[in-house]
Scaffold this motif. Structure first.
Motif, PDB file in Angstrom:
ATOM      1  N   TRP A 134     -58.290 -53.149   8.136  1.00  0.00           N
ATOM      2  CA  TRP A 134     -58.613 -53.879   6.823  1.00  0.00           C
ATOM      3  C   TRP A 134     -58.588 -55.215   6.893  1.00  0.00           C
ATOM      4  N   GLU A 138     -61.909 -57.962   7.212  1.00  0.00           N
ATOM      5  CA  GLU A 138     -61.809 -58.485   5.635  1.00  0.00           C
ATOM      6  C   GLU A 138     -62.361 -57.494   4.650  1.00  0.00           C
ATOM      7  N   GLY A 139     -61.787 -56.374   4.761  1.00  0.00           N
ATOM      8  CA  GLY A 139     -62.050 -55.283   3.579  1.00  0.00           C
ATOM      9  C   GLY A 139     -63.532 -54.825   3.631  1.00  0.00           C
ATOM     10  N   SER A 140     -64.394 -55.154   4.495  1.00  0.00           N
ATOM     11  CA  SER A 140     -65.627 -54.867   4.747  1.00  0.00           C
ATOM     12  C   SER A 140     -65.924 -53.589   5.654  1.00  0.00           C
ATOM     13  N   ILE A 271     -57.094 -59.170   0.085  1.00  0.00           N
ATOM     14  CA  ILE A 271     -57.438 -58.395   1.288  1.00  0.00           C
ATOM     15  C   ILE A 271     -56.354 -58.511   2.120  1.00  0.00           C
TER      16      ILE A 271
END
Length: 306
Positions: A134, A138-140, A271
């Motif tokens: 994660w 970067e949470g993408s 994040i």
């Protein structure tokens, strides 16, 4: 008991300082930082370990293979990749990803040593790895699918794997030789291995080494994480046991994030916070019982850290 808790907390502060100082002086090349740190630590440890070296030279010579393996993984590869990563990513990211080290150690122990985990520990492994991914992406999830990662995050991941291998070597062989003598020998090996690579980094000169800030940073790395924190860690483990002491490892990303905000001016994103919580919770679950059955791994885990 309170004294032990205080010593272990200070130890985590000093270890987090390794990441923060490494980030602050990352104008210096990574091999140079690792080499000079080792030289400073060697000068301090040699007189402390002199009698251990004198009385145990036979066993140290006999067990040269695991000692070389620990030197290469725990000192050379771990530190070079760690300091390299700090040139490309934030100290916060490094601390969060580095906090997954015990989990990777557990995974390697499963595949190499055929150790068994309980169901809750598998949950912890999953959560911790999920948190690291994660943060790295970067949470993408698109970044994950496109394999577009920050170079620094991948470098620290390599450092983590190197340290996990080192931890397994400690678990298998660490009981065969005294701590300070073996540590001194490992650092000496690292100095020899690193020297030609450091010379290459110095091909254009190292006038910047004369800057007071860099000198202070290198002294910190050579004295505090390498020597003082080690002494505090060992005293804390002796007082409350390795299982309970290992819980303090979860404080590493906490102190690093606070220091990064206060001293380096970094900003912490939601994040990163979510990833940090997942990593810390996962490490706690995955190592809670594992640490109790593997005390040598826990003690060795911080023998040469950061």
């Amino acid at each position: 008991m309170v004294r032990a808790y205080l010593l272990l907390t200070i130890t985590m502060v000093l270890f987090s300082g390794n990441i923060l100082v490494g980030k602050a002086i990352n104008d210096l090349p990574p091999v140079t930082i690792t080499f000079i740190r080792c030289v400073i630590a060697f000068m301090i440890l040699l007189p402390l370990s002199f009698y251990q070296l004198k009385n145990n030279h036979t066993v140290l010579k006999k067990e040269w293979k695991p000692i070389v393996g620990q030197a290469m993984t725990g000192i050379v590869l771990f530190n070079v990749f760690l300091y390299s990563s700090l040139q490309y990513t934030t100290s916060t990211n490094v601390a969060i990803v580095e906090a997954t080290t015990p989990v990777f150690t557990v995974l390697l122990a499963i595949f190499i040593l055929k150790e068994q985990l309980h169901r809750l520990q598998y949950v912890g492994v999953f959560l911790s790895l999920l948190g690291a991914i994660w943060v790295i992406t970067e949470g993408s999830w698109q970044a994950l699918l496109a394999i577009q990662f920050n170079r620094g995050d991948l470098l620290v991941l390599i450092a983590v794997i190197a340290w996990a291998i080192y931890s397994l070597l400690v678990k298998q062989h660490g009981h065969k030789y005294p701590l300070y003598a073996s540590l001194t020998v490992m650092i000496a090996i690292a100095i020899v291995v690193l020297f030609p690579f450091a010379l290459y980094e110095w091909r254009d000169g190292l006038i910047s080494l004369l800057e007071p800030t860099l000198i202070l940073g290198l002294l910190y790395l050579g004295i505090f994480p390498s020597v003082i924190a080690l002494l505090f860690w060992n005293k804390g483990v002796a007082a409350i046991g390795p299982s309970r002491a290992s819980i303090f490892l979860n404080l590493l990303p906490v102190f690093t994030i606070v220091g990064a905000v206060v001293f380096l001016g970094e900003t912490v994103t939601v994040i990163q916070l979510i990833g940090g919580v997942l990593v810390i919770g996962g490490v706690y679950l995955s190592t809670k019982e594992h640490a109790a059955s593997s005390p040598q791994q826990v003690v060795g885990k911080k023998a040469l850290d950061r």
